[in-house]
Design an enzyme around this catalytic site. Structure first.
Site, short mmCIF file in Angstrom:
data_model
loop_
_atom_site.label_atom_id
_atom_site.label_comp_id
_atom_site.label_asym_id
_atom_site.label_seq_id
_atom_site.Cartn_x
_atom_site.Cartn_y
_atom_site.Cartn_z
N ASP A 1 -7.12 -1.39 -7.45
CA ASP A 1 -7.67 -2.08 -6.29
C ASP A 1 -8.03 -3.51 -6.68
O ASP A 1 -8.28 -3.78 -7.86
CB ASP A 1 -8.91 -1.35 -5.75
N TYR B 1 -15.81 -10.49 -0.34
CA TYR B 1 -16.44 -9.18 -0.59
C TYR B 1 -17.71 -9.32 -1.42
O TYR B 1 -18.69 -8.62 -1.19
CB TYR B 1 -15.46 -8.24 -1.30
N ARG C 1 0.83 -1.22 0.00
CA ARG C 1 0.00 0.00 0.00
C ARG C 1 0.86 1.27 0.00
O ARG C 1 0.49 2.27 0.62
CB ARG C 1 -0.94 0.04 1.21
N ARG D 1 -2.81 6.93 1.24
CA ARG D 1 -3.20 8.08 2.05
C ARG D 1 -2.18 8.60 3.06
O ARG D 1 -2.37 9.67 3.62
CB ARG D 1 -4.52 7.78 2.77
N ARG E 1 -5.96 13.51 -4.41
CA ARG E 1 -7.30 12.96 -4.19
C ARG E 1 -8.34 14.04 -3.86
O ARG E 1 -9.53 13.75 -3.88
CB ARG E 1 -7.25 11.91 -3.08
O1 1CP Z 1 0.42 0.83 -2.98
C1 1CP Z 1 -0.53 0.06 -3.14
O2 1CP Z 1 -0.50 -1.06 -2.64
C2 1CP Z 1 -1.64 0.62 -3.96
C3 1CP Z 1 -2.63 -0.19 -4.59
C4 1CP Z 1 -3.68 -0.93 -3.78
C5 1CP Z 1 -3.70 -2.30 -3.53
C6 1CP Z 1 -2.60 -3.33 -3.84
C7 1CP Z 1 -4.89 -0.40 -3.26
C8 1CP Z 1 -5.29 1.02 -3.29
N1 1CP Z 1 -5.64 -1.44 -2.78
C9 1CP Z 1 -4.93 -2.60 -2.92
C10 1CP Z 1 -5.33 -3.96 -2.59
C11 1CP Z 1 -6.51 -4.20 -1.72
N2 1CP Z 1 -7.70 -3.52 -1.69
C12 1CP Z 1 -6.59 -5.29 -0.84
C13 1CP Z 1 -5.51 -6.34 -0.67
C14 1CP Z 1 -4.45 -5.91 0.26
C15 1CP Z 1 -4.83 -5.71 1.69
O3 1CP Z 1 -5.26 -6.69 2.35
O4 1CP Z 1 -4.67 -4.58 2.18
C16 1CP Z 1 -7.84 -5.24 -0.21
C17 1CP Z 1 -8.39 -6.17 0.84
C18 1CP Z 1 -8.54 -4.12 -0.76
C19 1CP Z 1 -9.91 -3.69 -0.45
C20 1CP Z 1 -9.92 -2.26 -0.06
N3 1CP Z 1 -9.88 -1.24 -0.97
C21 1CP Z 1 -9.93 -1.70 1.23
C22 1CP Z 1 -9.97 -2.48 2.55
C23 1CP Z 1 -11.38 -2.68 2.97
C24 1CP Z 1 -11.53 -3.61 4.14
O5 1CP Z 1 -12.24 -4.61 3.99
O6 1CP Z 1 -10.97 -3.34 5.19
C25 1CP Z 1 -9.90 -0.30 1.08
C26 1CP Z 1 -9.92 0.73 2.16
C27 1CP Z 1 -9.88 -0.03 -0.32
C28 1CP Z 1 -9.78 1.26 -1.02
C29 1CP Z 1 -8.39 1.62 -1.39
N4 1CP Z 1 -7.61 0.85 -2.24
C30 1CP Z 1 -6.40 1.46 -2.41
C31 1CP Z 1 -6.41 2.69 -1.65
C32 1CP Z 1 -5.30 3.68 -1.61
C33 1CP Z 1 -7.66 2.76 -1.01
C34 1CP Z 1 -8.15 3.86 -0.13
C35 1CP Z 1 -9.01 4.79 -0.93
C36 1CP Z 1 -8.77 6.23 -0.62
O7 1CP Z 1 -7.74 6.79 -0.99
O8 1CP Z 1 -9.68 6.84 -0.04
#
Ligand code: 1CP
Length: 351
Positions: free
Chosen positions: A77, A152, A28, A32, A41
């Site tokens: 994502d 999900y 990640r 943020r 953003r």
């Molecule tokens: O640097 C990076 O890794 C950027 C790319 C990335 C990746 C690999 C994002 C951006 N999301 C992910 C994978 C992801 N998304 C996973 C697998 C990894 C992990 O377990 O953390 C999962 C479970 C998600 C689902 C997801 N998308 C969540 C978690 C929800 C939960 O169930 O707790 C969230 C908050 C998101 C949104 C998201 N995806 C990525 C970002 C930067 C964000 C936040 C959005 C924002 O900026 O407001």
């Protein structure tokens, strides 16, 4: 790049070949905790940012400009490819599905992904990043693992225990298998398409696999993962990384998976994970993201402990055991990256 000598340090470590330093990237890393990400953003919502290749590429490169990371990970994502499979997803900020999959019919109606048609913007973003990235930096493409996406899809969003999804697996085993199979085939195609577009390594994120016991894992998931990795292996030379989050109790059952690297969360030492997996392959990980909140000396000591654990491995890619917390101070990330680069050349298997 491939297995030849112009491969990046990251790719060489993934294959267990000698490296001048331990490569590092942070799960990640584009997100943020970076002020430049928050700034961008303000002008564009998350979904749009993932769908416009120029913006996705710019965000992907943000941590590469600020830190000396060995790999970039595409800004996208795991839920991104679901829309063209017939499942609508919103972000608030985590994924929310207005119409979760709750019946056998709905599970069977999910369509297989055709990456070039369904997510051309992802492949375009990969080409854009690869053309701007330094040749010595790797680009990681990724997808969600079948079980994590299943969670999900059925649950409709994040959950403490994904009980709706886990009970669906038992109430509707055949429809569940059909859905897991569609997801497995789709994500394998998706990873192959990302490799063809220029990703140097591909990673499958299984964030929720740790909620299954070994028996359910073996019955429902192992065959799907085996087939997916076989497809990827047959179609590209990219190193394959699998992240079974909280999967310690399952690692022994995962020995047969044909992956180059297993990413390990911070709940077990790398040497223990290696023994459970049978040894001989590279591991990624596994600093607790909370260590980034300690004083710099404690952070460096914690990184040294991970490097010491990795000394006997076939290969090691340094990373966090899970995603970086959004309250993290970016200066701590810079300290960690520099420290790992300075400390690591003495590790075993690294000449
Ligand atoms: O640097 C990076 O890794 C950027 C790319 C990335 C990746 C690999 C994002 C951006 N999301 C992910 C994978 C992801 N998304 C996973 C697998 C990894 C992990 O377990 O953390 C999962 C479970 C998600 C689902 C997801 N998308 C969540 C978690 C929800 C939960 O169930 O707790 C969230 C908050 C998101 C949104 C998201 N995806 C990525 C970002 C930067 C964000 C936040 C959005 C924002 O900026 O407001």
């Amino acid at each position: 790049m491939n297995g030849s000598d112009n491969a990046t340090v990251f790719e060489r470590a993934a294959r267990g070949r000698p490296v001048p330093h331990t490569p590092i990237w942070i799960m990640r890393q584009a997100g943020r905790y970076l002020p430049e990400y928050r700034q961008l953003r303000r002008t564009v919502d998350f979904l749009t940012a993932t769908r416009i290749p120029e913006i996705a590429a710019r965000i992907t490169l943000q941590p590469m400009q600020r830190f000396d990371m060995d790999a970039a990970i595409l800004f996208s994502d795991i839920m991104t490819p679901l829309d063209p499979m017939g499942v609508e997803v919103e972000f608030a900020p985590g994924p929310v599905l207005p119409e979760p999959v709750r019946t056998s019919e709905a599970a069977r109606a999910v369509r297989e992904l055709v990456p070039e048609e369904g997510v051309p913007f992802v492949l375009e973003a990969i080409r854009a990043v690869r053309s701007e990235l330094r040749p010595e930096s790797a680009l990681i493409g990724f997808a969600g693992a079948p079980f994590t996406l299943f969670c999900y899809l059925i649950e409709g969003g994040g959950s403490k225990d994904f009980m709706t999804a886990r009970s669906f697996l038992r109430r509707e085993p055949e429809a569940s298998r059909a859905l897991l199979d569609t997801l497995g085939r789709s994500m394998a195609r998706y990873l192959v398409a990302q490799a063809e577009a220029g990703a140097n390594a591909v990673m499958l994120f299984d964030s929720w696999i740790g909620m299954l016991g070994p028996d359910s894992y073996r019955r429902f998931i192992h065959p799907v993962l085996t087939r997916a990795f076989k497809t990827v292996r047959g179609a590209t030379d990219c190193p394959i990384i699998y992240f079974p989050n909280r999967g310690g109790p399952l690692l022994r059952s995962m020995r047969g998976l044909d992956v180059d690297v297993t990413a390990i969360d911070w709940t077990l030492p790398l040497s223990r994970a290696d023994a459970l997996l049978g040894g001989g392959r590279s591991l990624q990980g596994n600093l607790d993201p909370a260590e980034l909140f300690g004083p710099p000396d404690a952070l460096r000591a914690a990184a040294d402990a991970v490097l010491a654990e990795a000394a006997g491995l076939a290969g090691h890619i340094f990373s966090l055991g899970h995603g970086i917390d959004r309250r993290t101070d970016p200066d701590q990330v810079a300290r960690l990256v520099d420290h790992v680069h300075e400390r690591s050349p003495a590790g075993a298997g690294q000449t």
